[in-house]
Scaffold this motif. Structure first.
Motif, mmCIF file in Angstrom:
data_model
loop_
_atom_site.group_PDB
_atom_site.id
_atom_site.type_symbol
_atom_site.label_atom_id
_atom_site.label_comp_id
_atom_site.label_asym_id
_atom_site.label_seq_id
_atom_site.Cartn_x
_atom_site.Cartn_y
_atom_site.Cartn_z
ATOM 1 N N GLN A 70 0.864 -1.183 0.000
ATOM 2 C CA GLN A 70 0.000 0.000 0.000
ATOM 3 C C GLN A 70 0.901 1.233 0.000
ATOM 4 O OE1 GLN A 70 -3.108 -0.204 2.949
ATOM 5 N NE2 GLN A 70 -3.657 1.946 2.726
ATOM 6 N N PRO A 71 1.636 1.430 -1.094
ATOM 7 C CA PRO A 71 2.751 2.388 -1.103
ATOM 8 C C PRO A 71 2.319 3.852 -1.037
ATOM 9 C CG PRO A 71 2.345 1.562 -3.304
ATOM 10 C CD PRO A 71 1.465 0.766 -2.384
ATOM 11 N N ALA A 72 3.285 4.678 -0.644
ATOM 12 C CA ALA A 72 3.085 6.123 -0.505
ATOM 13 C C ALA A 72 4.261 6.849 -1.148
ATOM 14 C CB ALA A 72 2.975 6.503 0.972
ATOM 15 N N GLU B 200 2.585 13.024 20.001
ATOM 16 C CA GLU B 200 3.551 11.998 20.383
ATOM 17 C C GLU B 200 2.953 10.616 20.129
ATOM 18 O OE1 GLU B 200 5.742 12.614 24.169
ATOM 19 O OE2 GLU B 200 4.390 14.320 24.443
ATOM 20 N N GLY B 201 3.803 9.593 20.253
ATOM 21 C CA GLY B 201 3.314 8.224 20.141
ATOM 22 C C GLY B 201 3.691 7.577 18.830
ATOM 23 N N LEU B 202 2.809 6.715 18.347
ATOM 24 C CA LEU B 202 3.086 5.909 17.155
ATOM 25 C C LEU B 202 2.037 6.208 16.098
ATOM 26 C CD1 LEU B 202 4.165 2.196 17.264
ATOM 27 C CD2 LEU B 202 2.656 3.028 15.477
ATOM 28 N N ILE B 203 2.504 6.527 14.886
ATOM 29 C CA ILE B 203 1.623 6.891 13.779
ATOM 30 C C ILE B 203 2.049 6.102 12.542
ATOM 31 C CG2 ILE B 203 0.769 8.780 12.340
ATOM 32 C CD1 ILE B 203 1.774 10.706 14.553
ATOM 33 N N THR B 204 1.067 5.630 11.775
ATOM 34 C CA THR B 204 1.359 4.964 10.507
ATOM 35 C C THR B 204 0.891 5.847 9.361
ATOM 36 O OG1 THR B 204 1.074 2.773 11.491
ATOM 37 C CG2 THR B 204 0.997 2.901 9.091
ATOM 38 N N VAL B 205 1.747 5.984 8.351
ATOM 39 C CA VAL B 205 1.385 6.728 7.145
ATOM 40 C C VAL B 205 1.430 5.783 5.951
ATOM 41 C CG1 VAL B 205 2.153 8.956 8.023
ATOM 42 C CG2 VAL B 205 3.782 7.507 6.805
ATOM 43 N N ALA B 206 0.515 6.006 5.000
ATOM 44 C CA ALA B 206 0.386 5.082 3.876
ATOM 45 C C ALA B 206 -0.204 5.791 2.673
ATOM 46 C CB ALA B 206 -0.500 3.903 4.263
ATOM 47 N N GLY B 207 -0.172 5.103 1.543
ATOM 48 C CA GLY B 207 -0.891 5.570 0.366
ATOM 49 C C GLY B 207 -2.316 5.042 0.398
#
Length: 247
Positions: free
Chosen positions: A161-163, A182-189
């Protein structure tokens, strides 16, 4: 304007981060060997972090003389965190990989090392943001997933699921500015597809007539959807179609 240090500043992503941060008006400090910094040995880091507000860790440092992929990565991370704490750095942003928490992907030692690095970062005595990124559009034709010859590209059947790399870099700079908490974040296309499909679309967009052949992924988890982003991931733009038109 902030003073932002970029670890791994001369790497593929590091260069893009530096470019994006400078475009945003920040003062950039490079954490890399060419600037006299050795993350693995812990040399020169503290001096380079003098007056730095935030660190973005996009380093890919390891020990080329060792088959142990995990220990060098963790040693690098510990050295950077220790120096950042001593220097009074306010925020640490780590570039990680989507899926590193999954046992089926931790069969890759590199993924396991990144997961353990995340835990080190989250325990650090400073604000921290871990940004898990999916594979980038620019990953197409990368030797990790493809074998390229003059007339053919053999692409592994990865489900991804590319970005866009540039958008990920922008997000990392924003995280260093404190815009994502703060914390944990996911980024995606926004689009799920296979690496062979990405390859075919890229070659078509660049008028490359080479044939694309699908081959098995080296690890089953790479093909079973384990690399897809979670439902709460932040979707980045441009879209794949928009990016392809720019190539």
């Amino acid at each position: 304007m902030l003073k932002i240090a970029v670890a791994g500043a001369t790497g593929a992503m590091g260069k893009v981060i530096v470019e994006k941060a400078e475009a945003a008006g920040h003062d950039i400090v490079k954490i890399c060997r060419s600037e006299g910094v050795d993350l693995l040995a812990g040399e020169g880091i503290l001096e380079q972090l003098d007056g730095v507000d935030a660190v973005i860790d996009a380093s890919q440092v390891g020990d080329p003389a060792s088959d142990d992929l995990i220990t060098p990565i963790l040693d690098d991370a510990k050295n950077l965190i220790d120096a950042a704490e001593k220097a009074g750095v306010h925020r640490l942003v780590m570039l990680s990989i989507n899926g590193v928490e999954k046992p089926q992907l931790q069969e890759f030692p590199f993924y396991k090392a990144r997961f353990e690095q995340e835990q080190l970062v989250q325990k650090a005595e400073l604000e921290s943001v871990v940004v898990r990124s999916v594979q980038w559009f620019e990953f197409v034709l990368n030797p990790a997933g493809s074998e390229v010859s003059d007339d053919e590209v053999k692409a592994q059947n990865w489900a991804i699921q590319p970005a866009p790399m540039g958008a990920v870099a922008d997000f990392l700079v924003e995280a260093a500015e404190g815009k994502h908490g703060e914390g944990l974040i996911t980024v995606a296309g926004g689009e799920r597809l296979t690496l062979p499909e990405l390859t075919e679309r890229y070659l078509a967009a660049t008028n490359d007539s080479r044939k694309v052949t699908t081959v098995d992924a080296v690890l089953p988890a790479l093909a079973d959807g384990s690399l897809y982003a979670p439902v709460d991931a932040i979707i980045l733009e441009p879209t794949l179609e928009q990016w392809l038109r720019q190539q």
